[in-house]
Design a protein around this motif. Sequence first.
Motif, PDB file in Angstrom:
ATOM      1  N   ALA A 105      80.688  61.920  54.958  1.00 40.69           N
ATOM      2  CA  ALA A 105      81.198  60.707  53.989  1.00 40.69           C
ATOM      3  C   ALA A 105      82.255  61.089  52.806  1.00 40.69           C
ATOM      4  O   ALA A 105      83.332  60.535  52.859  1.00 40.69           O
ATOM      5  N   ILE A 106      82.074  62.001  52.059  1.00 42.63           N
ATOM      6  CA  ILE A 106      82.918  62.251  51.149  1.00 42.63           C
ATOM      7  C   ILE A 106      84.366  63.079  51.762  1.00 42.63           C
ATOM      8  O   ILE A 106      85.333  62.642  51.326  1.00 42.63           O
ATOM      9  N   PRO A 107      84.092  64.088  52.349  1.00 42.98           N
ATOM     10  CA  PRO A 107      85.493  64.371  53.179  1.00 42.98           C
ATOM     11  C   PRO A 107      86.298  63.542  53.841  1.00 42.98           C
ATOM     12  O   PRO A 107      87.539  63.327  53.769  1.00 42.98           O
ATOM     13  N   GLY A 108      85.676  62.378  54.433  1.00 43.94           N
ATOM     14  CA  GLY A 108      86.272  61.077  54.974  1.00 43.94           C
ATOM     15  C   GLY A 108      87.015  60.605  54.294  1.00 43.94           C
ATOM     16  O   GLY A 108      88.094  60.013  54.160  1.00 43.94           O
ATOM     17  N   GLY A 109      86.381  60.273  53.124  1.00 46.13           N
ATOM     18  CA  GLY A 109      86.962  59.441  52.139  1.00 46.13           C
ATOM     19  C   GLY A 109      88.197  59.934  51.475  1.00 46.13           C
ATOM     20  O   GLY A 109      89.187  59.271  51.120  1.00 46.13           O
ATOM     21  N   LEU A 110      87.900  61.354  51.080  1.00 41.69           N
ATOM     22  CA  LEU A 110      89.067  61.829  50.485  1.00 41.69           C
ATOM     23  C   LEU A 110      90.166  62.021  51.444  1.00 41.69           C
ATOM     24  O   LEU A 110      91.435  61.923  51.083  1.00 41.69           O
ATOM     25  N   LYS A 111      89.920  62.187  52.885  1.00 39.96           N
ATOM     26  CA  LYS A 111      90.986  62.444  53.797  1.00 39.96           C
ATOM     27  C   LYS A 111      91.893  60.969  53.707  1.00 39.96           C
ATOM     28  O   LYS A 111      93.152  60.879  53.703  1.00 39.96           O
ATOM     29  N   VAL A 112      91.161  59.674  53.744  1.00 48.13           N
ATOM     30  CA  VAL A 112      91.621  58.536  53.491  1.00 48.13           C
ATOM     31  C   VAL A 112      92.579  58.173  52.465  1.00 48.13           C
ATOM     32  O   VAL A 112      93.719  57.645  52.358  1.00 48.13           O
ATOM     33  N   SER A 140      78.820  54.987  46.416  1.00 41.99           N
ATOM     34  CA  SER A 140      77.563  55.495  46.424  1.00 41.99           C
ATOM     35  C   SER A 140      76.562  55.052  45.060  1.00 41.99           C
ATOM     36  O   SER A 140      75.605  55.001  45.560  1.00 41.99           O
ATOM     37  N   SER A 141      77.163  54.585  44.230  1.00 42.11           N
ATOM     38  CA  SER A 141      76.283  53.966  43.355  1.00 42.11           C
ATOM     39  C   SER A 141      75.964  52.525  43.883  1.00 42.11           C
ATOM     40  O   SER A 141      74.738  52.095  43.447  1.00 42.11           O
ATOM     41  N   THR A 190      84.952  51.954  51.107  1.00 40.92           N
ATOM     42  CA  THR A 190      83.789  51.902  50.129  1.00 40.92           C
ATOM     43  C   THR A 190      82.789  51.194  50.618  1.00 40.92           C
ATOM     44  O   THR A 190      81.386  51.722  50.425  1.00 40.92           O
ATOM     45  N   VAL A 191      82.775  50.440  51.818  1.00 39.31           N
ATOM     46  CA  VAL A 191      81.664  49.946  52.594  1.00 39.31           C
ATOM     47  C   VAL A 191      80.824  50.851  53.277  1.00 39.31           C
ATOM     48  O   VAL A 191      79.767  50.992  53.188  1.00 39.31           O
ATOM     49  N   GLY A 192      81.459  51.813  53.796  1.00 37.28           N
ATOM     50  CA  GLY A 192      81.053  52.960  54.393  1.00 37.28           C
ATOM     51  C   GLY A 192      80.156  53.721  53.534  1.00 37.28           C
ATOM     52  O   GLY A 192      79.237  54.260  53.897  1.00 37.28           O
ATOM     53  N   THR A 193      80.828  54.046  52.390  1.00 34.41           N
ATOM     54  CA  THR A 193      80.241  54.754  51.461  1.00 34.41           C
ATOM     55  C   THR A 193      78.619  53.957  50.951  1.00 34.41           C
ATOM     56  O   THR A 193      77.710  54.544  50.513  1.00 34.41           O
ATOM     57  N   ILE A 194      78.983  52.888  50.830  1.00 37.66           N
ATOM     58  CA  ILE A 194      77.654  52.031  50.302  1.00 37.66           C
ATOM     59  C   ILE A 194      76.657  51.962  51.333  1.00 37.66           C
ATOM     60  O   ILE A 194      75.488  52.405  51.055  1.00 37.66           O
ATOM     61  N   LEU A 195      76.885  52.234  52.624  1.00 35.89           N
ATOM     62  CA  LEU A 195      75.902  52.168  53.571  1.00 35.89           C
ATOM     63  C   LEU A 195      75.280  53.534  53.781  1.00 35.89           C
ATOM     64  O   LEU A 195      74.262  53.901  54.074  1.00 35.89           O
ATOM     65  N   ASN A 196      76.308  54.478  53.563  1.00 37.30           N
ATOM     66  CA  ASN A 196      75.776  55.970  53.803  1.00 37.30           C
ATOM     67  C   ASN A 196      74.956  56.229  52.490  1.00 37.30           C
ATOM     68  O   ASN A 196      73.693  57.069  52.798  1.00 37.30           O
ATOM     69  N   GLY A 229      69.635  51.880  58.745  1.00 43.33           N
ATOM     70  CA  GLY A 229      70.278  52.656  59.767  1.00 43.33           C
ATOM     71  C   GLY A 229      71.041  51.675  60.759  1.00 43.33           C
ATOM     72  O   GLY A 229      72.150  51.995  60.922  1.00 43.33           O
ATOM     73  N   GLY A 230      70.607  50.383  61.010  1.00 41.46           N
ATOM     74  CA  GLY A 230      71.273  49.541  61.786  1.00 41.46           C
ATOM     75  C   GLY A 230      72.577  48.970  61.212  1.00 41.46           C
ATOM     76  O   GLY A 230      73.569  48.804  62.076  1.00 41.46           O
ATOM     77  N   LEU A 231      72.554  48.847  59.887  1.00 38.49           N
ATOM     78  CA  LEU A 231      73.651  48.245  59.320  1.00 38.49           C
ATOM     79  C   LEU A 231      74.789  49.496  59.500  1.00 38.49           C
ATOM     80  O   LEU A 231      76.251  48.975  59.836  1.00 38.49           O
ATOM     81  N   SER A 232      74.509  50.732  59.472  1.00 34.35           N
ATOM     82  CA  SER A 232      75.731  51.661  59.624  1.00 34.35           C
ATOM     83  C   SER A 232      76.335  51.557  61.035  1.00 34.35           C
ATOM     84  O   SER A 232      77.569  51.960  61.015  1.00 34.35           O
ATOM     85  N   LEU A 233      75.355  51.328  62.025  1.00 35.35           N
ATOM     86  CA  LEU A 233      75.803  51.246  63.432  1.00 35.35           C
ATOM     87  C   LEU A 233      76.819  50.115  63.498  1.00 35.35           C
ATOM     88  O   LEU A 233      77.855  50.174  64.315  1.00 35.35           O
ATOM     89  N   ILE A 234      76.580  49.094  63.035  1.00 34.54           N
ATOM     90  CA  ILE A 234      77.693  47.768  62.954  1.00 34.54           C
ATOM     91  C   ILE A 234      79.073  48.282  62.140  1.00 34.54           C
ATOM     92  O   ILE A 234      79.916  48.002  62.723  1.00 34.54           O
ATOM     93  N   PHE A 235      78.894  49.035  61.076  1.00 37.12           N
ATOM     94  CA  PHE A 235      79.968  49.344  60.459  1.00 37.12           C
ATOM     95  C   PHE A 235      80.903  50.309  61.425  1.00 37.12           C
ATOM     96  O   PHE A 235      81.955  50.398  61.150  1.00 37.12           O
ATOM     97  N   ALA A 236      80.054  51.341  62.151  1.00 37.88           N
ATOM     98  CA  ALA A 236      80.901  52.059  63.039  1.00 37.88           C
ATOM     99  C   ALA A 236      81.698  51.569  63.661  1.00 37.88           C
ATOM    100  O   ALA A 236      82.961  51.987  64.028  1.00 37.88           O
ATOM    101  N   ALA A 237      81.289  50.469  64.254  1.00 39.79           N
ATOM    102  CA  ALA A 237      81.929  49.855  65.395  1.00 39.79           C
ATOM    103  C   ALA A 237      83.214  49.045  64.565  1.00 39.79           C
ATOM    104  O   ALA A 237      84.517  49.116  65.182  1.00 39.79           O
ATOM    105  N   ILE A 238      83.019  48.537  63.313  1.00 39.03           N
ATOM    106  CA  ILE A 238      84.173  47.852  62.589  1.00 39.03           C
ATOM    107  C   ILE A 238      85.336  49.073  62.460  1.00 39.03           C
ATOM    108  O   ILE A 238      86.375  48.638  62.521  1.00 39.03           O
TER     109      ILE A 238
END
Length: 425
Positions: free
Chosen positions: A120-127, A148-149, A21-27, A176-185
């Motif tokens: 984003a959405i295909p990744g979420g559905l895979k999870v 998303s909302s 969900t956090v990843g979707t928020i940043l997306n 954009g920078g916030l997404s880079l932090i999330f990618a590492a996490i």
Amino acid sequence: MNNDRRMPIMGLRWWIITLVTVGTILNYLARSSLSVAAPTLMQVFDMNTQQYSWVVFSFQAAYTVMQTFSGAILDWLGTRVGFAIFVVGWGVANMCHAFSTGWFSLAFWRGLLGSFEAAAIPGGLKVVSEWFPPRERTVATGVFNMGSSIGNMIAPALVAFCILYFGWQSAFLITGGLSLIFAAIWYFVYRSPEQSKRLSQAELAHIQMAGDDAGVVARPAHWRDVVRTRGFWSIAIPRFFAEPAWQTFNFFIPLYLVTVWDFNLKDLALWAWLPFLAADAGSMIGGLIAPALIRWFGVDLLTSRKLTVTLGALLMVGPACIGLATSPAVAIALFCVGGFAHQMLSGALLTLSADLFDKKAVGTATGMAGSIGWIGGAIFTLIVGGLAEVIGYSPLFVMLAAFDLVGVVVLWGLLRSEKPVAAAE
């Protein structure tokens, strides 16, 4: 299976979907930054509505093409590595918006952003397919789909603040920078259930239980088999008709409020997030409706999904009545109904991919259906860009409601239970 397990975390699957969900928020925060900044950029770059629609279309075109490929890449690389790569890509692409010098260069960076955000959405559905049994999938999808909302809710205040105090470039650099932090996490935290050292044996057994979908539908694992099924087209065609609504809300609500009701940046920061708060409620309530229908009324899994989509489509009458709004407050209230309705039906449609297809092909199936959906959204964006200044926005919102009703008819006509077959190798 890795037997070197540490102290289990209770309800780990819900922590995992929270991370998604956090990843979707940043997306969606990165995606929505443009719509909030649009009135400013249209002045800076001397853009008209038609040129802005082409900027949006560049994102949609790249997103449309890449959804199919991103889903296949996620199925190939795996959720952990594949999703991390895509998050880094969209974070960098969004930051590069700050270097735009006109609408054409803005469109280029927008297209690059769309090519990476498509995962984003295909990744979420895979999870969801990996971490949740069938009865919990609509709830899990509703949870991550809330991202998303929430991203759209945060964007007006954050982007307006950045533009007012630091300049428009800062809005893209920060989001954009916030997404880079999330990618590492994500890369260091995420593991599949079989590889997780924090998952209890009891929860693993719960995740792997056959449940309601046992013997309900065929579950092909190869993309050629996927596109040959009625189930795939029962998802893809309704998404073609449903996607224009959400994309119009994402890209044009701020512009509509500025054009029709003379909103400024502060007004957008105060009010433009409300439809997306309602959309959060739609995601959550829509996710709860399907299991409630199964439990209380004894309907089967697929019927519960179809009924949820139908209810959402009927509620789309709200935005269809935008032309009758007598004040911006009424218009925003009707948008709230639309946000609630769309996310209710969208969550059920998305979950069907996890219901109908083998987990090794969920990313591919979701991506291909998403590509078809985004073709519908991209076409409608060009229609809005070409006609909004000629006929106004009201007739276009009526069309969105009509599209969803057509999608419901297709869903009920195509989606039926099938005899199970062995998954393709």
